[in-house]
Motif scaffolding. Sequence first.
Motif, short mmCIF file in Angstrom:
data_model
loop_
_atom_site.label_atom_id
_atom_site.label_comp_id
_atom_site.label_asym_id
_atom_site.label_seq_id
_atom_site.Cartn_x
_atom_site.Cartn_y
_atom_site.Cartn_z
N TYR A 97 -6.37 -2.02 8.80
CA TYR A 97 -7.03 -0.99 9.60
C TYR A 97 -5.99 -0.40 10.55
CZ TYR A 97 -11.00 -3.46 7.71
OH TYR A 97 -11.89 -4.03 6.84
N ILE A 140 0.85 -1.20 0.00
CA ILE A 140 0.00 0.00 0.00
C ILE A 140 0.88 1.25 0.00
CG2 ILE A 140 -1.68 1.36 1.33
CD1 ILE A 140 -2.81 -1.34 2.38
N LEU A 167 -10.04 2.19 7.70
CA LEU A 167 -9.41 1.42 6.63
C LEU A 167 -8.12 2.11 6.21
CD1 LEU A 167 -9.79 -1.02 4.69
CD2 LEU A 167 -10.83 0.61 3.09
N TYR A 172 -5.29 -9.93 -0.89
CA TYR A 172 -6.47 -10.03 -0.03
C TYR A 172 -6.02 -10.00 1.42
CZ TYR A 172 -8.95 -11.38 -4.23
OH TYR A 172 -9.50 -11.38 -5.49
N HIS A 173 -6.56 -9.32 2.27
CA HIS A 173 -7.86 -8.84 2.58
C HIS A 173 -7.79 -7.33 2.80
CE1 HIS A 173 -12.01 -9.54 3.93
NE2 HIS A 173 -11.86 -10.73 3.41
N SER A 174 -7.61 -6.85 4.03
CA SER A 174 -7.62 -5.40 4.26
C SER A 174 -6.84 -5.06 5.53
CB SER A 174 -9.05 -4.88 4.37
OG SER A 174 -9.80 -5.69 5.24
N THR A 206 -5.51 3.17 3.68
CA THR A 206 -5.39 3.38 2.23
C THR A 206 -4.20 4.30 1.98
OG1 THR A 206 -6.76 5.38 2.25
CG2 THR A 206 -7.91 3.25 1.98
N VAL A 260 -3.80 -6.05 10.02
CA VAL A 260 -4.09 -6.59 8.70
C VAL A 260 -4.94 -7.84 8.89
CG1 VAL A 260 -3.14 -7.52 6.55
CG2 VAL A 260 -1.93 -5.70 7.77
#
Length: 175
Positions: free
Chosen positions: A121, A18, A149, A117-119, A151, A97
């Motif tokens: 925070y 990211i 989240l 995958y996945h996300s 980003t 994560v």
Amino acid sequence: MELNNHQGWYGETFVAAIAAASGFQVAVPYPDIGKDLILGRNDDDDDPDRDVQIALQVKSRRVDQLDGSGDFRVVLTREQYKRLYGRRQVPVYLVLVVVPRDPKDYAVAEPGGLRLYHSAYWVSLRHLTPLPRQNGQGSVTVTVPRDNLLTGSVLHDFFDQACEEVASDEPIGGR
């Protein structure tokens, strides 16, 4: 690779991806003592107040380990907490994560691109204070909001805030 080590390594590289995709420098401190990644950026600006860094402590959880109650709970040792709370010269964020249950589902490579995958925070603990001395309590539970989240835009916001604090001579984490 053992499952927990694989999961942790994937979590750190997920966050690094990211950051790299958002134009940040990514460094892995050695030894890792409470900070898994150090992010920097090269603003083509000659203003030294814009030359800041942020640090990230990365934790990971498998999707099947979540309790579904909304926000995420992360248990930290007292030592881990001490490295994250309060005001810091280099702002530190805790990143959680969430990873797929099965490592074979971490990434899918296709002709059109690579999907991870996945996300992830995040939460800042800089507004918190030292823990009171308590006999027998070796851990602290921290809440990571599901709304936070991680980003590329959020990472840019972290840097902008750090730059504003440096430029205003306000102590980092003073808000």
